[in-house]
Write a protein that holds these residues in place. Structure first.
Motif, PDB file in Angstrom:
ATOM      1  N   GLN A  18       0.838  -1.204   0.000  1.00  0.00           N
ATOM      2  CA  GLN A  18       0.000   0.000   0.000  1.00  0.00           C
ATOM      3  C   GLN A  18       0.875   1.258   0.000  1.00  0.00           C
ATOM      4  O   GLN A  18       0.614   2.206  -0.752  1.00  0.00           O
ATOM      5  N   ASP A  19       1.933   1.263   0.802  1.00  0.00           N
ATOM      6  CA  ASP A  19       2.834   2.412   0.853  1.00  0.00           C
ATOM      7  C   ASP A  19       3.577   2.605  -0.461  1.00  0.00           C
ATOM      8  O   ASP A  19       3.986   3.733  -0.797  1.00  0.00           O
ATOM      9  N   ALA A  20       3.740   1.498  -1.220  1.00  0.00           N
ATOM     10  CA  ALA A  20       4.436   1.584  -2.505  1.00  0.00           C
ATOM     11  C   ALA A  20       3.520   2.076  -3.624  1.00  0.00           C
ATOM     12  O   ALA A  20       3.958   2.187  -4.775  1.00  0.00           O
ATOM     13  N   GLY A  21       2.262   2.364  -3.296  1.00  0.00           N
ATOM     14  CA  GLY A  21       1.352   2.916  -4.294  1.00  0.00           C
ATOM     15  C   GLY A  21       0.402   1.918  -4.905  1.00  0.00           C
ATOM     16  O   GLY A  21      -0.355   2.256  -5.815  1.00  0.00           O
ATOM     17  N   GLY A  60       0.654  -0.825  11.030  1.00  0.00           N
ATOM     18  CA  GLY A  60      -0.059   0.355  10.538  1.00  0.00           C
ATOM     19  C   GLY A  60      -1.132   0.020   9.528  1.00  0.00           C
ATOM     20  O   GLY A  60      -1.700   0.910   8.888  1.00  0.00           O
ATOM     21  N   LEU A  61      -1.456  -1.261   9.386  1.00  0.00           N
ATOM     22  CA  LEU A  61      -2.477  -1.676   8.425  1.00  0.00           C
ATOM     23  C   LEU A  61      -3.863  -1.386   8.969  1.00  0.00           C
ATOM     24  O   LEU A  61      -4.145  -1.626  10.151  1.00  0.00           O
ATOM     25  N   ASP A  62      -4.733  -0.878   8.094  1.00  0.00           N
ATOM     26  CA  ASP A  62      -6.128  -0.645   8.474  1.00  0.00           C
ATOM     27  C   ASP A  62      -6.805  -1.984   8.764  1.00  0.00           C
ATOM     28  O   ASP A  62      -6.671  -2.946   8.010  1.00  0.00           O
ATOM     29  N   HIS A  73      -3.791  -0.668 -11.733  1.00  0.00           N
ATOM     30  CA  HIS A  73      -3.204   0.650 -11.934  1.00  0.00           C
ATOM     31  C   HIS A  73      -2.747   1.200 -10.593  1.00  0.00           C
ATOM     32  O   HIS A  73      -3.505   1.177  -9.613  1.00  0.00           O
ATOM     33  N   PRO A  74      -1.511   1.723 -10.496  1.00  0.00           N
ATOM     34  CA  PRO A  74      -1.066   2.316  -9.222  1.00  0.00           C
ATOM     35  C   PRO A  74      -1.959   3.479  -8.825  1.00  0.00           C
ATOM     36  O   PRO A  74      -2.562   4.136  -9.669  1.00  0.00           O
ATOM     37  N   LEU A  75      -2.031   3.714  -7.538  1.00  0.00           N
ATOM     38  CA  LEU A  75      -2.856   4.826  -7.031  1.00  0.00           C
ATOM     39  C   LEU A  75      -2.229   6.166  -7.383  1.00  0.00           C
ATOM     40  O   LEU A  75      -1.023   6.285  -7.448  1.00  0.00           O
TER      41      LEU A  75
END
Length: 689
Positions: A514-517, A549-551, A687-689
């Protein structure tokens, strides 16, 4: 003096008449025929029209009842004739002063003397309760007719054993039209052996459920369940009988019984069935002083088939092997599948050493003949261990353990060997101890690796999430899949450490992606039943989420159906606490365990995962299609998401899509991937965020 006596007597008679009239529950009045004026009325009659017994006297009937009522009753006065002293009856419907619907039954009885009409006695009775009961019964019958028209259960109404009516479902169940059924004895449609019990049930008026057998018009017998109720009717009471076709239910019970004793993939008997069969065979041997033999069979390098092709290919290979074993054995022999590629053959009925040797060679020849699996040629070898009664053990456990020890010795010699058990072989307990030591070292050294299998939305193809699957980096065997060590870890009390490592690693990986986009998609992990029985799983999950830190909404915890059967209150409280964290809960391998609706309703489940064994049979097994369709419909009705596991062909995907299954995972989407390959897969498909 006589006149006074007569007057007192008349007054006494008038008082007695007044007392009698006022005591009757009906409204009573007398009207003169010539003047139509009231000369007498009891208190009920006068009060009903807002008068008293004194003020009503001398008033005409028209004045007493009022204009509206007079228009209604005047036509009934015409038929009153001196030469026809029959009373006139009619019922009026009106609203009472309280606004309720009221029914008044009126009887006008002529008073005739010497051929002359002298007056009319009016008797009014409130019959509203009788009308209401009759209307309620008519309403009930109408509701029953409407219900019986739409229900799928057959409904038959009968009185004294003769059919009055039924619904369309009854006609479909019996094969007769309703016109053919009406008026006929209900016992004509009950199988002979059940008629006496049906007659006793009917005569006793019992209202419980009974099993019976119906005879269809074509002569076939249909198992049924009947439930009868006695109902009040307008003229007489009658019986209403609900008739349920139990064919599908009986077949389902038989199917569940079969699944309880057989392996769902190969349809061979399972370990429990083998243990019963072996126990019975040993009892016969003891009684008859005879022998038996047990073969333990294991395919060499079976995991390589799954890795190089796919799990479907491995399943097809196992099914083909099972069929070859059946064909190679004698009628009295018994074969079972007890593990992934582990089979056991039982040779009862006193086989000679030559017969044991010949049959072992025959099985090896049958199994090792070339295969064609979806167009791919395969040649496999077999490791076979043999133990015999009485010399190698006198219990099912000892014989199976020693045959397995012989098989492992054969496997250690290379591929395609047969080994008879000898006492010097490495004992099963020793092997288990070595396995435990290696696994403990793996826990201490974090010798595990997660592979991630994508889950996608069925219709859009979009990524729906990943399932994290643990692998053991075995020092000799390389990466070992979870099926081959999770059960052992549970038995040896090592599963908690494995589960805790999987939980933390999966959460960290999901947050790193997630942090990587990459899209924030759920990460599913499996937790064992022991986690819920022995540890503070809620605290550990909360800590893992905080550390990574994961939701919480992105963590899916998968449980087996057997896990839900743990001590009810504690399990329910734990699951509710997990839900309070925001975690989502799923049932893994749904359909292979208890599958109880009570557990689905009791626990806060979000998602069901259909077991891959049903999906693999989907395109060629109607039973599998029925089970999967039922699971999907049930999930939808309970507002649960559905994921199909083990989807490997487009035909399976299309059937699941047609059934309304929302998500899928399997080799058709992707095999489980190491973290770097899973990240590359996301880059290619999202697709990346």
């Amino acid at each position: 003096m006589p006149d006074n006596f007569n007057q007192r007597q008349i007054r006494n008679e008038d008082a007695m008449l007044r007392l009698i009239a006022d005591s009757t529950p009906a409204m009573l009045a007398y009207f003169d025929a010539a003047t139509r004026t009231c000369s007498f009325a009891n208190a009920r009659y006068a009060e009903y029209f807002g008068l008293t017994p004194q003020t009503i006297v001398g008033l005409s009937a028209h004045e007493v009842v009022g204009e509206d009522v007079w228009e209604q009753i005047e036509p009934y006065l015409g038929p009153l004739k001196a030469h026809d002293p029959e009373p006139v009856r009619y019922t009026r419907k009106l609203l009472s002063s309280a606004g309720k619907l009221q029914f008044l039954e009126t009887v006008l009885r002529p008073h005739v003397e010497q051929g002359l009409l002298k007056g009319v006695v009016a008797l009014l009775t409130d019959v509203s309760p009788q009308y209401q009961v009759a209307q309620q019964m008519r309403d009930n019958e109408e509701r029953m007719r409407k219900f019986s028209a739409i229900t799928t259960e057959a409904i038959v109404l009968h009185r004294d054993g003769f059919i009055l009516d039924g619904n369309d479902a009854l006609a479909r169940l019996t094969g007769y039209t309703l016109d053919e059924l009406r008026g006929t004895p209900i016992l004509d449609y009950v199988a002979l052996e059940f008629r006496l019990r049906a007659l006793q049930h009917m005569r006793s008026g019992r209202e419980g459920r009974e099993e019976s057998m119906l005879v269809h018009k074509n002569g076939e017998q249909v198992p049924i369940e009947v439930e009868a109720k006695t109902m009040p009717g307008i003229n007489d009471e009658y019986r209403i009988v609900v008739v349920r076709d139990m064919t599908a239910s009986i077949q389902a019970r038989q199917h569940l019984d079969f699944l309880a004793r057989h392996d769902p993939l190969t349809r061979l008997p399972n370990r429990a069935h083998l243990n019963r069969q072996l126990g019975e065979a040993l009892a016969r041997c003891l009684a008859q002083n005879t022998r038996l033999a047990v073969f333990s069979l294991d395919l060499d390098q079976f995991q390589a088939v799954n890795d190089s092709l796919n799990h479907r290919a491995g399943d097809l290979l196992l099914c083909e092997m099972a069929q070859r074993l059946r064909n190679a054995l004698r009628p009295q022999d018994f074969v079972a599948r007890i593990g992934s590629d582990d089979f056991v053959v039982l040779l009862p009925d006193d086989p000679s050493p030559l017969e044991i040797e010949a049959l072992a060679a025959q099985l090896r020849s049958a199994v090792e003949a070339p295969y064609q699996i979806e167009g791919t040629p395969l040649v496999i070898s077999l490791s076979l261990g043999i133990a015999a009664y009485p010399q190698d053990g006198d219990s099912p456990e000892a014989l199976l353990s020693n045959a397995e020890a012989a098989m492992h010795m054969a496997k250690s010699r290379g591929r395609g060997f047969t080994q008879y058990y000898i006492p010097m072989l490495e004992s099963r307990s020793t092997r288990m101890l070595m396995q435990e030591q290696l696994l403990r070292q793996a826990v201490e050294r974090d010798e595990f690796e997660l592979h991630y299998q994508p889950q996608i939305h069925m219709h859009s193809g979009e990524l729906a999430g990943f399932e994290a699957l643990v692998r053991w980096k075995h020092p000799d065997r390389g990466l070992v899949p979870p099926d081959e060590f999770i059960g052992f870890a549970e038995n040896r009390g090592l599963i908690a450490a494995v589960d805790r490592w999987v939980l933390n690693q999966a959460c960290r990986q999901a947050k790193a992606w997630q942090d990587a986009g990459h899209p924030a998609v759920p990460m599913a992990i499996n937790l064992s039943a022991q986690e819920f029985r022995q540890r503070d799983v809620v605290r550990e999950v909360a800590q893992a989420l905080e550390d990574s830190g994961l939701d919480a909404g992105l963590l899916h915890i998968e449980l087996t159906e057997s896990t839900l059967m743990l001590s009810g209150g504690q399990m329910s409280e734990t699951l509710q606490d997990l839900k309070a964290l925001g975690v989502r809960l799923a049932i893994d391998d749904f359909g292979t365990g208890y599958s109880s609706l009570a557990y689905l309703r009791k626990h806060p489940i979000d998602l069901l995962k259909i077991d891959r064994s049903f999906v693999s049979d989907l395109t060629h097994n109607p039973d599998a299609q029925a089970i999967v369709g039922a699971i999907v419909q049930m999930g939808q009705s309970l507002h649960l998401n559905i994921v199909a596991e083990g989807v490997e062909t487009q035909a399976q995907q299309q059937l699941l899509k047609d059934m309304g299954c929302a998500m899928m995972q399997g080799f058709l989407v992707s095999a489980p991937l190491p973290s770097d390959q899973a990240q590359h897969w996301m880059s290619q498909h999202c697709h990346p965020l």
